[in-house]
Design a protein around this motif. Structure first.
Motif, mmCIF file in Angstrom:
data_model
loop_
_atom_site.group_PDB
_atom_site.id
_atom_site.type_symbol
_atom_site.label_atom_id
_atom_site.label_comp_id
_atom_site.label_asym_id
_atom_site.label_seq_id
_atom_site.Cartn_x
_atom_site.Cartn_y
_atom_site.Cartn_z
ATOM 1 N N SER A 37 0.836 -1.209 0.000
ATOM 2 C CA SER A 37 0.000 0.000 0.000
ATOM 3 C C SER A 37 0.860 1.244 0.000
ATOM 4 O O SER A 37 0.517 2.229 -0.629
ATOM 5 N N PHE A 38 1.974 1.201 0.747
ATOM 6 C CA PHE A 38 2.817 2.392 0.717
ATOM 7 C C PHE A 38 3.450 2.596 -0.645
ATOM 8 O O PHE A 38 3.384 3.679 -1.213
ATOM 9 N N TRP A 39 4.065 1.543 -1.197
ATOM 10 C CA TRP A 39 4.874 1.757 -2.410
ATOM 11 C C TRP A 39 4.045 2.120 -3.623
ATOM 12 O O TRP A 39 4.573 2.656 -4.608
ATOM 13 N N ILE A 40 2.721 1.839 -3.580
ATOM 14 C CA ILE A 40 1.869 2.305 -4.676
ATOM 15 C C ILE A 40 1.834 3.840 -4.702
ATOM 16 O O ILE A 40 1.718 4.444 -5.758
ATOM 17 N N LEU A 41 1.975 4.461 -3.517
ATOM 18 C CA LEU A 41 1.782 5.914 -3.440
ATOM 19 C C LEU A 41 2.823 6.712 -4.218
ATOM 20 O O LEU A 41 2.454 7.568 -5.027
ATOM 21 N N PRO A 42 4.128 6.480 -3.996
ATOM 22 C CA PRO A 42 5.092 7.232 -4.822
ATOM 23 C C PRO A 42 4.927 6.942 -6.300
ATOM 24 O O PRO A 42 5.076 7.850 -7.128
ATOM 25 N N LEU A 43 4.560 5.702 -6.629
ATOM 26 C CA LEU A 43 4.325 5.364 -8.038
ATOM 27 C C LEU A 43 3.180 6.205 -8.608
ATOM 28 O O LEU A 43 3.316 6.858 -9.651
#
Lengths: 218, 543
Positions: free
Chosen positions: B116-122
């Motif tokens: 869930s976190f790493w989707i955000l910068p993407l």
């Protein structure tokens, strides 16, 4: 969730969701082990969100349908025939829900061979459904009905394609379950991923029954 | 139970700290990455707001020669602030605090948490990249069709499509996060931590997660349909093809009104933790607060059409009445907070000051919102700067002050160092003054009829002075961020060492070291109330 249940040798069935974290819980600090397991609760919540996604699409369908008379429009009056290949596809998806449940019953009894056989059948039935849907699309395309042919085409293809995408996702999950089952990763005590996948598969089935009834009969 | 050793395996430590952070599934590290990522988008969104304010300082076009670029600026400002700053920042604070507060070793699904976190910068990079593909989305953060439809006079180009795809990604991140929070809260509580002993922050995250779970998929469906209309010849929202533009507004606001509560409820949770600690009293009316939070969540699903009063296609009395009703549980919370402070032994540390900033500014945001709940008033104020004033008093005066209160409050736990009180107070004064200088004049501009989303206005319209004031205020807000950044850097290097519990707080996160070990707790105090640390300090005397 499916896929987080490694290391069955060191972990009991009801603590696996935590044990794969990069750190291990301290005895007494672990999660509440009574009642529903974490992966299954997670899947139920995920399905809840999926229900809301389809609710949005269904709302658009009914709103569009109410504003466009006659429905279906003259040019596509006889295109959607329920007594065609789509009925076969529907029957196949419904049967696959039963075979999925047979797989669950098998693994609960520690019958690993029965489990693998039934999951394999479910997996194949899912693929057959997708192929039949693709075939049905090709017939509709020949009749001149596409995404761009007015509200009727737009809603039909959006709803069925998103359902198909969910079937595709379910088939991938079943494939993973089948692979892990053949690797001997599931047992009567340790098969939360199977239960969670079956819940998702039943959900996909129910959505299709709703879609089929509404698009073809209502 | 598992038989692994208690300490984390040392294998990861040898790979270096960067590898460790990039691959971590520790909710604390993920929470901190949420906070840093969100803060970066806060800065970018802030710069866009400064461009908007600079252009509006005087009538005429000074900085932007093309109004379409102006449209991109305010569209991306709102989109970044809502979807990449406020929502994920609060999710990040929750990610950090919730497992600690309920005495859990981590979230229920640590790897999904990392996802869930790493989707955000993407998603954020996709969103920003639209500036380099022929122009970002320019149809406002609401992206109503036909403005957002494909076409030379609507929204041509890839910018709008990237906006859609990016929001679908960010929404997926939110949904996964919500599932994770709910399973964590329902299944991972420490022994003794019953539902009604959970810290209020955990309750607000619980209700927020239900809202995200039920509402975010609905906007995903709207975005999907918009994408189909734009790219595959669909006619969902195209009236000329048999669709309905109003349909989009209904589906969009079915999400976006609950989203307002997604952005405010966790901030309410933050200040509900801070006010009791700094007034040395329990929260006044704990259960009333919990039920009020649930009521706001439930009512939040039945007021979406108050954004659509002027469309002529919604049942006005129903939505007006329910909108007014939301003021009731919100008012309950105001009493909870004020009576928590009343006759308390107040310590005016930075977290409390920001929390009081929240209280006062959110009060104004609640009152000016109630004005536009009234249908006849809303017909006059719709799409004027009054609305801009309202949302900023709620989301900046409320959420952002709450976020900074939380950052000052938990920074010692996250890093082991105290933030500097002096710099914190300088930040507060600048931010408070700048905020009111920017947004209070917008009430007057709105009443005078200045529409939102315009790049230029007539010099004789009488709006010049208020606009200049708002622009000066905007730059004061920007200046207020500098002491904060400076504060973080100097405090990390040489700030006062915090110790386990610098604030003499009530909740479990202060029962472990600062920063906590990867597995959070060596041992937990007995949990007999919603203030286990208070009980541990004072024993039965506190009861």
């Amino acid at each position: 969730m499916p896929g987080t249940e490694g290391e069955p040798t060191t972990v009991t069935a009801d603590s696996h969701a935590l044990a794969t974290a990069e750190h291990t819980p301290i005895a007494g600090l672990a999660h509440d082990r009574r009642g529903i397991s974490n992966p299954i609760l997670g899947m139920i919540l995920f399905i809840t969100s999926e229900v809301m996604f389809f609710a949005g699409l269904f709302a658009a369908y009914f709103s569009t349908r109410a504003a466009n008379r006659p429905w279906p429009p003259e040019e596509f009056a006889d295109v959607l025939n329920p007594f065609s290949v789509i009925l076969v596809a529907t029957a196949i998806l419904i049967v696959s829900s039963f075979t999925c449940q047979l797989a669950i019953r098998a693994i609960r009894r520690e019958d690993r061979r029965g489990f693998i056989r039934n999951i394999a059948v479910t997996f194949v039935l899912g693929i057959v459904f997708l192929l039949l849907q693709a075939y049905d699309y090709s017939i509709l395309f020949e009749e001149g009905m596409t995404m761009g042919s007015g509200p009727f085409g737009t809603t039909y293809f959006t709803l069925t394609a998103f359902h198909g995408a969910h079937v595709f996702g379910g088939v991938i999950m079943l494939g993973v379950i089948l692979y892990r089952g053949m690797a001997g990763q599931f047992s009567a005590r340790h098969h939360d991923a199977v239960e969670a996948t079956s819940l998702y598969w039943h959900f996909v089935d129910v959505v299709w029954i709703l879609l089929f009834s509404i698009l073809y009969f209502l | 139970m598992a038989t692994h050793a208690l300490a984390p395996a040392p294998a990861t430590a040898s790979r270096g700290w960067l590898y460790e952070w990039l691959t971590t599934t520790d909710h604390k590290k993920i929470g901190i990455m949420y906070v840093i990522n969100s803060f970066i988008f806060f800065l970018i969104g802030g710069v866009l707001a400064l461009v908007v304010r600079a252009e509006l300082a005087r009538p005429g076009l000074q900085f932007l020669t093309d109004e379409r670029v102006y449209n991109q600026m305010f569209t991306m400002h709102a989109t970044l602030m809502i979807f990449l700053f406020v929502i994920p920042m609060l999710a990040g604070l929750g990610n950090y605090a919730v497992p600690l507060m309920i005495g859990a070793p981590d979230m229920a699904f640590p790897r999904i948490n990392a996802l869930s976190f790493w989707i955000l910068p993407l998603g954020g990079i996709l969103m920003i990249s639209s500036f380099f593909t022929g122009g970002a989305a320019a149809a406002g953060w609401t992206s109503y069709p036909p403005l957002s439809a494909e076409g030379p006079l609507n929204s041509p180009g890839a910018g709008q499509d990237l906006w859609i795809v990016s929001l679908i990604l960010i929404g997926t991140s939110s949904i996964l996060g919500a599932i994770n929070f709910l399973v964590t809260i329902f299944k991972m509580r420490a022994p003794g931590m019953t539902l009604f002993r959970m810290p209020i922050m955990v309750w607000t995250i619980l209700v927020t997660s239900v809202l995200v779970l039920m509402a975010t998929p609905v906007i995903t469906s709207a975005l999907v349909m918009l994408f189909i209309d734009r790219n595959y010849g669909g006619t969902f929202f195209d009236p000329s093809g048999g669709g309905s533009a109003i349909l989009y507004q209904n589906i969009f606001w079915f999400y976006s009104h609950p989203a307002v509560y997604v952005m405010i409820l966790p901030a309410m949770g933050v200040i509900s933790e801070i006010l009791p600690v700094f007034s040395r009293k329990p929260l006044f009316g704990y259960k009333a607060f919990v039920f009020a939070t649930a009521a706001i969540g439930a009512l939040g699903f039945s007021v979406w059409a108050h954004h659509m009063f002027t469309t002529g296609s919604v049942f006005l009395p129903f939505f007006s009445l329910l909108t007014f009703m939301i003021a009731v549980p919100t008012g309950v919370k105001m009493f909870n907070w004020v009576f928590t402070l009343f006759r308390g032994q107040l310590t005016f540390s930075t977290p409390l000051i920001f929390a009081i900033g929240f209280l006062t500014m959110f009060l104004i945001g609640g009152i000016n919102g109630a004005f536009s709940a009234s249908v006849p008033v809303d017909f006059a104020l719709h799409d004027t700067y009054w609305i801009v004033a309202h949302i900023h008093y709620v989301l900046f005066g409320g959420s952002v002050f709450g976020i900074f209160a939380g950052l000052y409050y938990w920074f010692p736990k996250m890093t082991g160092r105290m933030l500097d009180e002096g710099l914190g107070k300088i930040q507060f004064v600048l931010m408070f003054v700048g905020f009111n200088l920017t947004f209070f004049p917008m009430h007057m501009l709105g009443i005078q009829g200045m529409p939102r989303r315009i790049a230029d206005y007539a010099a004789e319209a009488g709006w010049n002075d208020w606009n200049m004031a708002a622009t000066i205020g905007g730059f004061v807000i920007a200046a207020s961020i500098l002491p904060f950044i400076w504060n973080v850097f100097v405090s990390l290097r040489g700030g006062k060492v915090a110790g386990d519990d610098p604030w003499e707080a009530n909740t479990l996160e202060w029962a472990t070291s600062s920063p906590p070990p990867p597995y959070n707790f060596d041992q937990l105090p007995e949990i007999r109330s919603e203030r286990p640390l208070f009980d541990a300090r004072h024993g039965r005397a506190g009861h």
